[in-house]
Design an enzyme around this catalytic site. Structure first.
Site, PDB file in Angstrom:
ATOM      1  N   SER A 150       9.694  36.715  25.645  1.00  0.00           N
ATOM      2  CA  SER A 150       8.757  37.478  26.473  1.00  0.00           C
ATOM      3  C   SER A 150       7.549  36.630  26.845  1.00  0.00           C
ATOM      4  O   SER A 150       6.913  36.881  27.862  1.00  0.00           O
ATOM      5  CB  SER A 150       8.316  38.750  25.762  1.00  0.00           C
ATOM      6  N   GLU A 151       7.253  35.609  26.031  1.00  0.00           N
ATOM      7  CA  GLU A 151       6.057  34.813  26.321  1.00  0.00           C
ATOM      8  C   GLU A 151       6.196  33.383  25.825  1.00  0.00           C
ATOM      9  O   GLU A 151       6.723  33.126  24.734  1.00  0.00           O
ATOM     10  CB  GLU A 151       4.841  35.421  25.632  1.00  0.00           C
ATOM     11  N   THR A 152       5.722  32.447  26.653  1.00  0.00           N
ATOM     12  CA  THR A 152       5.501  31.068  26.238  1.00  0.00           C
ATOM     13  C   THR A 152       4.042  30.740  26.556  1.00  0.00           C
ATOM     14  O   THR A 152       3.579  30.983  27.674  1.00  0.00           O
ATOM     15  CB  THR A 152       6.439  30.091  26.953  1.00  0.00           C
TER      16      THR A 152
END
Length: 257
Positions: free
Chosen positions: A43-45
């Protein structure tokens, strides 16, 4: 280039929310950061670069860059405290949402975020169409927040993501009073190609003010009831929310770019 993968808002591997962190010497192109993010498919980097008085920080989802992310900030803070700022207990991140202040407090990392200023909005039939049951209240800021009567409803919801993209807000949070916790929630962001986010720090910038006001207390213990699950401690300080949680390191790798 090193990349770190962590599970956040938990102290157990394979729980909480996954995030990848890249600590850069200089900014990569937006295209390259998006490609890395899509390859990770979390969902996130988070990408961060050191500056004169702290770090610049940016967050990317597979659907694009966003303006605030709690769990990836927690992940980036953990990495910096453990590997780069071992003698420091405080960090400042410069972001598109303003300066974020982070401190290390034993095994917790506390993040000082701006609170959302949600306004009440009408409960409409489209909300019921998406979730199968009407919320009792609805609020809007960056995201849409729907309030339900009890924890069992929140846990059992099976939303229609194709219909959800037509609702207001970048993402949609659902919440209710909890049994073991002050509140439970879930968070969905199909517009960002993340149908359900396991644990969402930024969503608690709207969830925490709602429950602090409703319960008449300054600090709440919150649980995000996704399949992986995660715990957050949220304290209101004026127009800021201090969100605290734990993180655990899963892997360290080398990216061949």
């Amino acid at each position: 280039m090193k990349q770190y993968i962590l599970d956040t808002f938990t102290e157990r591997i394979f729980h909480g929310n996954q995030a990848a962190v890249c600590v850069l010497d200089y900014w990569l192109s937006d295209e390259m950061m998006m490609n890395i993010t899509k390859e990770n498919n979390f969902s996130e980097t988070a990408f961060t670069v050191k500056n004169a008085d702290g770090y610049d920080l940016r967050w990317f989802t597979p659907g694009g860059e966003i303006d605030l992310c709690g769990h990836a900030t927690l992940a980036a803070s953990y990495v910096l405290f453990k590997f780069y700022e071992t003698d420091n207990d405080k960090l400042i991140f410069h972001t598109t949402s303003g300066d974020l202040f982070v401190s290390r407090q034993n095994d917790l990392i506390a993040m000082n975020f701006p609170a959302y200023h949600c306004r009440e909005t009408a409960v409409i039939s489209a909300m019921t169409d998406v979730f199968g049951i009407a919320p009792i209240k609805a609020y809007i800021d960056r995201d849409l927040l729907l309030v339900y009567e009890n924890e069992e409803i929140v846990r059992s919801l099976k939303p229609d993501f194709e219909k959800m993209v037509h609702l207001e807000g970048q993402g949609v949070g659902v919440t209710a009073p909890g049994k073991e916790y002050d509140c439970v929630s879930r968070f969905f962001a199909p517009k960002l190609k993340v149908n359900e986010d396991p644990v969402t720090g930024s969503a608690h910038c709207m969830i925490a003010p709602y429950w602090v006001n409703r319960l008449g207390k300054s600090t709440i213990n919150a649980y995000q009831a996704s399949e992986r699950g995660g715990e957050l401690i949220c304290e209101m300080k004026g127009d800021r929310v201090v969100i605290s949680g734990k993180a655990v390191l899963y892997s360290v790798s080398e990216l061949n770019l």
